[in-house]
Design a protein around this motif. Structure first.
Motif: not given
Length: 68
Positions: A10-15, A17-29
């Motif tokens: 999530a990225h929070m704006l000064d006003n 507002d919030k932009l949210e993003f969700e994803s599935f990733v293959e990762a080691c950590s």
């Protein structure tokens, strides 16, 4: 060894507002999953910014809501 992570960013704006993003990733950590999801989020934001329009696939609108 890699495993599947569900990453929610999530990225929070000064006003407030919030932009949210969700994803599935293959990762080691966790750190690797965060880096991959961040890269994907930047890519999606760039793609949407360059589009003349885009579809909203899901929405939630609340009447009479108050900021916290």
């Amino acid at each position: 060894m890699t495993q599947t992570f569900k990453a929610k960013l999530a990225h929070m704006l000064d006003n407030g507002d919030k932009l949210e993003f969700e994803s599935f990733v293959e990762a080691c950590s966790h750190d690797d999953a965060l880096a991959q999801a961040s890269t994907r989020m930047r890519s999606v934001i760039g793609e949407l910014a360059g589009a003349a329009s885009f579809d909203i696939d899901k929405s939630k609108i609340e009447q009479g809501a108050h900021r916290h």
